[in-house]
Design a protein around this motif. Structure first.
Motif, PDB file in Angstrom:
ATOM      1  N   GLU A  18      24.162  -2.743  -8.125  1.00  0.00           N
ATOM      2  CA  GLU A  18      23.215  -2.409  -9.193  1.00  0.00           C
ATOM      3  C   GLU A  18      22.407  -1.175  -8.811  1.00  0.00           C
ATOM      4  O   GLU A  18      22.040  -1.007  -7.645  1.00  0.00           O
ATOM      5  N   VAL A  19      22.101  -0.330  -9.780  1.00  0.00           N
ATOM      6  CA  VAL A  19      21.234   0.823  -9.587  1.00  0.00           C
ATOM      7  C   VAL A  19      19.799   0.378  -9.838  1.00  0.00           C
ATOM      8  O   VAL A  19      19.518  -0.312 -10.827  1.00  0.00           O
ATOM      9  N   ILE A  20      18.872   0.762  -8.939  1.00  0.00           N
ATOM     10  CA  ILE A  20      17.455   0.421  -9.104  1.00  0.00           C
ATOM     11  C   ILE A  20      16.614   1.693  -9.049  1.00  0.00           C
ATOM     12  O   ILE A  20      16.935   2.632  -8.313  1.00  0.00           O
ATOM     13  N   ARG A  21      15.538   1.705  -9.854  1.00  0.00           N
ATOM     14  CA  ARG A  21      14.700   2.890 -10.029  1.00  0.00           C
ATOM     15  C   ARG A  21      13.228   2.527  -9.900  1.00  0.00           C
ATOM     16  O   ARG A  21      12.878   1.349  -9.914  1.00  0.00           O
ATOM     17  N   PRO A  22      12.346   3.534  -9.803  1.00  0.00           N
ATOM     18  CA  PRO A  22      10.913   3.252  -9.677  1.00  0.00           C
ATOM     19  C   PRO A  22      10.421   2.278 -10.754  1.00  0.00           C
ATOM     20  O   PRO A  22      10.763   2.409 -11.931  1.00  0.00           O
ATOM     21  N   GLY A  23       9.648   1.309 -10.306  1.00  0.00           N
ATOM     22  CA  GLY A  23       9.132   0.274 -11.196  1.00  0.00           C
ATOM     23  C   GLY A  23       9.997  -0.955 -11.269  1.00  0.00           C
ATOM     24  O   GLY A  23       9.542  -2.002 -11.738  1.00  0.00           O
ATOM     25  N   ASP A  24      11.252  -0.860 -10.820  1.00  0.00           N
ATOM     26  CA  ASP A  24      12.134  -2.039 -10.814  1.00  0.00           C
ATOM     27  C   ASP A  24      11.724  -2.981  -9.703  1.00  0.00           C
ATOM     28  O   ASP A  24      11.372  -2.545  -8.600  1.00  0.00           O
ATOM     29  N   ARG A  25      11.784  -4.265  -9.991  1.00  0.00           N
ATOM     30  CA  ARG A  25      11.476  -5.313  -9.011  1.00  0.00           C
ATOM     31  C   ARG A  25      12.714  -6.188  -8.890  1.00  0.00           C
ATOM     32  O   ARG A  25      13.263  -6.635  -9.898  1.00  0.00           O
ATOM     33  N   VAL A  26      13.140  -6.423  -7.662  1.00  0.00           N
ATOM     34  CA  VAL A  26      14.329  -7.236  -7.406  1.00  0.00           C
ATOM     35  C   VAL A  26      13.916  -8.449  -6.583  1.00  0.00           C
ATOM     36  O   VAL A  26      13.292  -8.301  -5.531  1.00  0.00           O
ATOM     37  N   LEU A  27      14.266  -9.626  -7.062  1.00  0.00           N
ATOM     38  CA  LEU A  27      14.052 -10.864  -6.310  1.00  0.00           C
ATOM     39  C   LEU A  27      15.393 -11.304  -5.748  1.00  0.00           C
ATOM     40  O   LEU A  27      16.337 -11.547  -6.499  1.00  0.00           O
TER      41      LEU A  27
ATOM     42  N   VAL B  51      10.611  -1.005  -6.165  1.00  0.00           N
ATOM     43  CA  VAL B  51      10.977   0.393  -5.951  1.00  0.00           C
ATOM     44  C   VAL B  51       9.811   1.288  -6.379  1.00  0.00           C
ATOM     45  O   VAL B  51       9.307   1.175  -7.497  1.00  0.00           O
ATOM     46  N   THR B  52       9.404   2.191  -5.473  1.00  0.00           N
ATOM     47  CA  THR B  52       8.290   3.092  -5.754  1.00  0.00           C
ATOM     48  C   THR B  52       8.722   4.541  -5.971  1.00  0.00           C
ATOM     49  O   THR B  52       7.986   5.312  -6.581  1.00  0.00           O
TER      50      THR B  52
ATOM     51  N   VAL C 201      12.473   4.637  -1.888  1.00  0.00           N
ATOM     52  CA  VAL C 201      11.387   3.976  -1.179  1.00  0.00           C
ATOM     53  C   VAL C 201      11.090   2.685  -1.919  1.00  0.00           C
ATOM     54  O   VAL C 201      10.995   2.676  -3.151  1.00  0.00           O
ATOM     55  N   HIS C 202      10.956   1.586  -1.165  1.00  0.00           N
ATOM     56  CA  HIS C 202      10.547   0.339  -1.794  1.00  0.00           C
ATOM     57  C   HIS C 202       9.563  -0.416  -0.917  1.00  0.00           C
ATOM     58  O   HIS C 202       9.505  -0.221   0.294  1.00  0.00           O
ATOM     59  N   LEU C 203       8.784  -1.245  -1.575  1.00  0.00           N
ATOM     60  CA  LEU C 203       7.906  -2.177  -0.898  1.00  0.00           C
ATOM     61  C   LEU C 203       8.679  -3.484  -0.787  1.00  0.00           C
ATOM     62  O   LEU C 203       9.133  -4.025  -1.798  1.00  0.00           O
ATOM     63  N   ALA C 204       8.889  -3.956   0.440  1.00  0.00           N
ATOM     64  CA  ALA C 204       9.604  -5.215   0.682  1.00  0.00           C
ATOM     65  C   ALA C 204       8.593  -6.287   1.042  1.00  0.00           C
ATOM     66  O   ALA C 204       7.815  -6.125   1.983  1.00  0.00           O
TER      67      ALA C 204
END
Length: 138
Positions: free
Chosen positions: A79-88, A64-65, A106-109
């Motif tokens: 789950e809530v995700i925020r900038p800097g979080d990485r989800v596998l 997440v960016t 916005v996230h990098l996939a």
């Protein structure tokens, strides 16, 4: 070294309605030729937008960016995700991800695929009830 210049041919594309609910925009970041198996996209989810349920035969990582997002694996909590979080998301784990109802995300996939494995298998849309099960994002 290879430089791919940003042009109208490699510009932002609108995410297709058979993959996403709501407005989603995708910018290709990496799509190296074989033997590389890597692809990466910067994905912009407008408030309330989300993927459909899907799975990746070789896993997926999202980083997440910007903004606030939500994600869920099948059978698990939202789950809530925020900038800097990485989800596998593990190989073949059914899941979805997207923006919070009132915030963009916005996230990098980052994905892998090869001649034996598609990058993604799309499934049914996330229902409004499934999406509404998210915890407070405050």
């Amino acid at each position: 070294m290879q430089i791919t210049r940003s042009t109208t041919e490699t510009g932002t594309i609108k995410g297709p309605a058979d993959w996403f609910t709501g407005d989603v925009y995708i910018d290709a970041v990496a799509a190296a030729p074989a033997p590389s198996r890597l692809s990466a996209n910067l994905v912009h989810f407008m408030p309330g937008a989300r993927t459909h349920w899907h799975r990746h035969p070789l896993s997926q990582t999202v980083f997440v960016t910007e903004g606030i997002g939500l994600c869920q694996r099948r059978g698990g909590p939202v789950e809530v995700i925020r900038p800097g979080d990485r989800v596998l998301f593990e190989a073949d784990e059914e899941h979805w991800h997207g923006a919070a109802p009132n915030r963009l995300m916005v996230h990098l996939a980052v994905n892998e695929g090869d001649e034996d494995h598609d990058v993604v298998h799309w499934l049914e849309p996330v229902t409004d009830e499934e999406y509404a099960a998210a915890p407070a994002q405050g």
